[in-house]
Design an enzyme around this catalytic site. Structure first.
Site, PDB file in Angstrom:
ATOM      1  N   HIS A   1       0.819  -1.217   0.000  1.00  0.00           N
ATOM      2  CA  HIS A   1       0.000   0.000   0.000  1.00  0.00           C
ATOM      3  C   HIS A   1       0.854   1.268   0.000  1.00  0.00           C
ATOM      4  CE1 HIS A   1      -3.505  -2.469   1.887  1.00  0.00           C
ATOM      5  NE2 HIS A   1      -3.228  -2.819   0.652  1.00  0.00           N
TER       6      HIS A   1
ATOM      7  N   LEU B   1      -3.144  -9.616   5.667  1.00  0.00           N
ATOM      8  CA  LEU B   1      -3.056  -9.313   4.232  1.00  0.00           C
ATOM      9  C   LEU B   1      -1.826  -8.452   3.945  1.00  0.00           C
ATOM     10  CD1 LEU B   1      -6.851  -8.567   3.556  1.00  0.00           C
ATOM     11  CD2 LEU B   1      -5.622 -10.673   3.102  1.00  0.00           C
ATOM     12  N   PHE B   2      -1.031  -8.188   4.957  1.00  0.00           N
ATOM     13  CA  PHE B   2       0.315  -7.613   4.839  1.00  0.00           C
ATOM     14  C   PHE B   2       0.356  -6.278   4.086  1.00  0.00           C
ATOM     15  CE2 PHE B   2       0.656 -12.352   4.307  1.00  0.00           C
ATOM     16  CZ  PHE B   2       0.653 -12.603   5.666  1.00  0.00           C
ATOM     17  N   CYS B   3      -0.662  -5.448   4.263  1.00  0.00           N
ATOM     18  CA  CYS B   3      -0.703  -4.146   3.583  1.00  0.00           C
ATOM     19  C   CYS B   3      -0.517  -4.284   2.075  1.00  0.00           C
ATOM     20  CB  CYS B   3       0.337  -3.170   4.156  1.00  0.00           C
ATOM     21  SG  CYS B   3      -0.054  -2.663   5.821  1.00  0.00           S
ATOM     22  N   ALA B   4      -0.978  -5.405   1.537  1.00  0.00           N
ATOM     23  CA  ALA B   4      -0.966  -5.600   0.087  1.00  0.00           C
ATOM     24  C   ALA B   4      -2.266  -6.341  -0.236  1.00  0.00           C
ATOM     25  CB  ALA B   4       0.265  -6.393  -0.344  1.00  0.00           C
TER      26      ALA B   4
END
Ligand code: PLP
Length: 465
Positions: A140, A385-388
């Protein structure tokens, strides 16, 4: 509730026996002797396997910072000895970072708070009519700063070659006369896979566009040469590069940086300020990196980045990469022996990668699995979701538009998970940590968790009630 009889003893024995057979020993990092309690009883050495979020500080960085701390002083404007010393240290750190990144002679190194800050800074200085091209697979921090610009989001490619072709097609369709910028990650924070940066840079330049490399996950694992990759800018964070003191870097072409208003207005960015006859204020801004570094800088953070750059260079990326490949092979081979585990990948098994691996386990909610790794084995991984979000949802096969639920119920075998588990490691990781991780995955899948867990504030935690 019965405790796993000798979980702590097993891992402690493994720690003692591990001889790290790979070419080089892990680099000393802080926290290597920290023990944590297990919910099932006893204590165990903490296995930090969340390097992709924040890596532990290198001992060398900590020592350098501690040695400097008594001399800490204000940077740039102080007349005293310690101010001058701190200013030298701060400015020399710029030189060290430029060398680490193999920058061109006229590139500028701007110190920021993080990769996110660096990319937002770049987004603030791009020309007003700039078109931006970014893959939907980005973190992100690379995906979101360009919202006000004319952004084209590119679909997830399934091979590195497809990435280049997708970009070339998009650039061929663009307004050929206006400025354009491509933003791409060097290594994915989800799959660890390396992106074809040099080829993407060549494609960008062939179409008159510029390119910024998000090296947040690449720089801690691989040498990054601005010149060789021929990228226009590169961004990275200290806390992923073993220097967790709150600073980051944006390095590259000076022109757009100097042609724009300062990212932050204030002291340090301004050379001269005077009242005008009409009552307003005239400002002459600096034309160096200082233009975007208003306010008192984070000298310790900056110095720690320089220290980490030196430490990694001295350790030698050849041996760091070789050691990490050895750890990656151990993890991937171990996970491949568990049919219930599915490793997430965009480019396939043979893609070159860094030590970042995401996966899901059939029949398990990822938060539950990660909580059990922590509580029953002392292993720190990450779930989510690991900022993706668009990338992870694409890889999971769930709708990329769907915001999903963090504390989702367990996925039944064959059902799609809504989030994933990520294990990540690097220069400070001993073999025992990844061996314990692989053993724990196998044991959890075979025997199930030994403890009961419940959701608290959206997170899975051991139920101690
Ligand atoms: C690929 C990538 N880019 C950017 C970032 C943002 O880094 P920071 O949180 O240090 O700004 C991250 C953080 O995880 C990342 O993995």
């Amino acid at each position: 509730m019965s405790a796993r009889p000798n979980a702590a003893a097993t891992v402690e024995t493994a720690a003692a026996e591990s001889a790290d057979p790979c070419c080089a020993a892990p680099l000393p990092v802080l926290g290597r002797d920290v023990t944590v309690p297990l919910v099932t009883g006893g204590e165990v050495a903490y296995a930090a396997l969340d390097y992709a979020a924040s890596a532990p500080a290198l001992q060398r960085v900590w020592d350098d910072v501690a040695a400097y701390a008594p001399y800490y002083g204000s940077v740039h404007r102080g007349a005293g000895y310690l101010s001058q010393l701190s200013t030298d240290l701060f400015e020399n750190s710029r030189v060290t970072v430029a060398e680490f990144l193999d920058c061109r002679p006229d590139d500028q190194v701007v110190f920021t708070r993080s990769t996110t800050d660096s990319l937002n800074l770049l987004a603030a200085v791009i020309p007003a009519d700039c078109q931006v091209f970014v893959f939907e697979t980005e973190h992100h921090a690379s995906l979101l700063p360009w919202r006000d610009a004319r952004v084209t989001y590119l679909n997830a490619p399934r091979t590195p070659q497809q990435a280049v072709e997708t970009l070339e097609r998009a650039l061929a369709d663009r307004d050929p006369y206006g400025p354009a910028l491509v933003c791409v990650t060097g290594a994915s924070n989800v799959t660890g896979e390396l992106w074809p940066v040099r080829e993407l840079a060549a494609a960008a330049h062939a179409h008159g566009a510029r390119i910024v490399l998000d090296a947040a996950q690449l720089a801690p694992h691989h040498p990054v040469s601005v010149r060789e990759l021929d990228v226009d800018w590169v961004a990275f964070s200290g806390h992923k590069l073993y220097a967790p003191f709150g600073s980051g870097v944006l390095a590259g072409r000076a022109d757009w940086l100097q042609d724009s208003e300062p990212y932050l207005a204030g002291g340090g960015a301004s050379r001269k300020v005077a009242r005008r006859a009409d009552g307003g204020v005239d400002v002459e801004w600096h034309t160096t990196s200082a233009r975007h570094e208003a306010g008192s800088p984070n000298v310790i953070g900056v110095y720690s980045i320089a220290s980490a750059c030196k430490a990694l260079t001295e350790a030698g990326f050849d041996s760091l990469v070789a050691r990490e490949r050895h750890l990656i092979a151990k993890v991937r081979e171990g996970l491949a022996e568990v049919p219930e585990v599915r490793v997430l990948s965009l480019f396939g098994d043979d893609a070159p990668r860094v030590g970042v691996i995401s996966f899901v386990v059939d029949g398990w909610n990822s938060s539950h699995f990660a909580a059990a790794l922590s509580a029953e084995y002392g292993i720190g991984v990450r779930d989510g979701l690991f900022c993706a979000h668009p990338l992870v949802r694409t890889l999971l096969g769930s709708d990329p538009q769907d915001p999903g639920e963090c504390g989702a119920p367990e996925a039944a075998p064959g059902e799609r998970s809504l989030n994933a588990i990520r294990v990540s490691f690097g220069a400070g990781t001993p073999d025992e940590h990844v061996e314990r991780f692989v053993g724990a995955v196998k044991e959890l899948v075979r025997d199930g968790a030994q403890w009961k867990y419940r959701t608290e504030d959206g997170r899975c935690v051991p139920d101690r009630g």
